[in-house]
Design an enzyme around this catalytic site. Structure first.
Site, mmCIF file in Angstrom:
data_model
loop_
_atom_site.group_PDB
_atom_site.id
_atom_site.type_symbol
_atom_site.label_atom_id
_atom_site.label_comp_id
_atom_site.label_asym_id
_atom_site.label_seq_id
_atom_site.Cartn_x
_atom_site.Cartn_y
_atom_site.Cartn_z
ATOM 1 C CG ASP A 64 -2.050 0.992 1.096
ATOM 2 O OD1 ASP A 64 -3.208 0.563 1.020
ATOM 3 O OD2 ASP A 64 -1.772 2.217 1.055
ATOM 4 C CB ILE A 65 0.947 4.214 -2.245
ATOM 5 C CG1 ILE A 65 2.069 5.092 -2.769
ATOM 6 C CG2 ILE A 65 -0.309 5.015 -1.986
ATOM 7 C CD1 ILE A 65 1.803 5.649 -4.164
ATOM 8 C CG ASN A 81 -12.624 -0.613 3.531
ATOM 9 O OD1 ASN A 81 -12.998 -1.158 4.561
ATOM 10 N ND2 ASN A 81 -11.519 0.108 3.465
ATOM 11 C CD GLN A 126 -14.610 -0.405 -3.119
ATOM 12 O OE1 GLN A 126 -15.801 -0.601 -2.871
ATOM 13 N NE2 GLN A 126 -13.952 -1.074 -4.040
ATOM 14 C CG HIS A 168 -8.463 -2.788 -2.467
ATOM 15 N ND1 HIS A 168 -9.334 -2.093 -3.285
ATOM 16 C CD2 HIS A 168 -8.400 -2.095 -1.314
ATOM 17 C CE1 HIS A 168 -9.782 -1.028 -2.653
ATOM 18 N NE2 HIS A 168 -9.229 -1.013 -1.444
ATOM 19 C CG HIS A 222 -6.803 -2.821 3.047
ATOM 20 N ND1 HIS A 222 -6.008 -1.719 2.861
ATOM 21 C CD2 HIS A 222 -7.992 -2.521 2.470
ATOM 22 C CE1 HIS A 222 -6.686 -0.784 2.211
ATOM 23 N NE2 HIS A 222 -7.907 -1.249 1.958
HETATM 24 P P1 5GP Z 1 -9.689 1.517 0.247
HETATM 25 O O1 5GP Z 1 -9.861 2.793 1.026
HETATM 26 O O2 5GP Z 1 -10.336 1.612 -1.125
HETATM 27 O O3 5GP Z 1 -10.081 0.270 0.992
HETATM 28 O O4 5GP Z 1 -8.127 1.360 0.042
HETATM 29 C C1 5GP Z 1 -7.425 1.875 -1.038
HETATM 30 C C2 5GP Z 1 -5.969 1.779 -0.685
HETATM 31 O O5 5GP Z 1 -5.217 1.940 -1.857
HETATM 32 C C3 5GP Z 1 -5.502 2.844 0.313
HETATM 33 O O6 5GP Z 1 -4.973 2.225 1.477
HETATM 34 C C4 5GP Z 1 -4.454 3.624 -0.469
HETATM 35 O O7 5GP Z 1 -3.345 3.998 0.323
HETATM 36 C C5 5GP Z 1 -4.057 2.648 -1.547
HETATM 37 N N1 5GP Z 1 -3.632 3.290 -2.777
HETATM 38 C C6 5GP Z 1 -4.267 4.308 -3.430
HETATM 39 N N2 5GP Z 1 -3.598 4.642 -4.549
HETATM 40 C C7 5GP Z 1 -2.522 3.799 -4.611
HETATM 41 C C8 5GP Z 1 -1.446 3.667 -5.545
HETATM 42 O O8 5GP Z 1 -1.344 4.375 -6.548
HETATM 43 N N3 5GP Z 1 -0.534 2.705 -5.278
HETATM 44 C C9 5GP Z 1 -0.611 1.904 -4.170
HETATM 45 N N4 5GP Z 1 0.354 0.993 -3.996
HETATM 46 N N5 5GP Z 1 -1.606 2.004 -3.278
HETATM 47 C C10 5GP Z 1 -2.558 2.948 -3.487
#
Ligand code: 5GP
Ligand code: ZN
Length: 137
Positions: free
Chosen positions: A30-31, A86, A93, A99, A101
């Site tokens: 995760d970034i 999520n 989300q 995805h 985590h």
């Molecule tokens: P969500 O909030 O949709 O469950 O999680 C999305 C996740 O994707 C977040 O934890 C965010 O840090 C990660 N993320 C968003 N953009 C990028 C990206 O460009 N590269 C990577 N490696 N992770 C990302």
């Protein structure tokens, strides 16, 4: 999907730090990690969320989950780990390609703060809830 961030990560258009890849899945860091080792596991076949995920995609994705969890555990010796997915903006989300985590836990002070507010249900209410779900399986 051409406008999907994680599809672009899979095809290499957007760079990522790869951890694992096979025919069906891709895992990467995760970034913006919540904790050291925070990893995302995604299916190569685009699906928005769990609601839209075909069974074979789910099977192939979760088949790899123990391998990823154990590699993180062996690398950093966390004292626990949450796997979180999520579904929908209301659930947090932000990227609409499914995805999972993997968030290792080290102590109570770091990143993830899950504050579950439990509710009291009678056994009759629990049965009613279960029946409603069962009717839709
Ligand atoms: P969500 O909030 O949709 O469950 O999680 C999305 C996740 O994707 C977040 O934890 C965010 O840090 C990660 N993320 C968003 N953009 C990028 C990206 O460009 N590269 C990577 N490696 N992770 C990302
Ligand atoms: Zn996608």
């Amino acid at each position: 999907m051409s406008d999907c961030l994680f599809c672009k990560i899979i095809d290499g258009t957007i760079p990522s730090t790869k951890i694992y890849e096979d025919e069906h899945v891709y895992a990467f860091t995760d970034i913006m990690p919540v904790a050291k080792g925070h990893t995302l596991l995604i299916p190569k076949q685009h699906c928005q969320d769990l609601f839209e995920m075909p069974e074979d995609v789910a099977r192939n994705l979760y088949a790899v989950a123990p391998k990823i969890a154990n590699a993180i555990k062996a690398a950093f010796q966390p004292i626990g780990m949450n796997t979180i997915n999520n579904n929908g903006a209301a659930a947090g989300q932000t990227v609409f390609h499914y995805h999972l985590h993997f968030i290792p836990r080290y102590d109570e002070k770091e990143g993830l703060n899950l504050n579950w507010q439990t509710q009291k249900y009678t056994s009759e209410q629990l049965i009613e809830v279960a029946d409603s779900i069962k009717a839709n399986l």
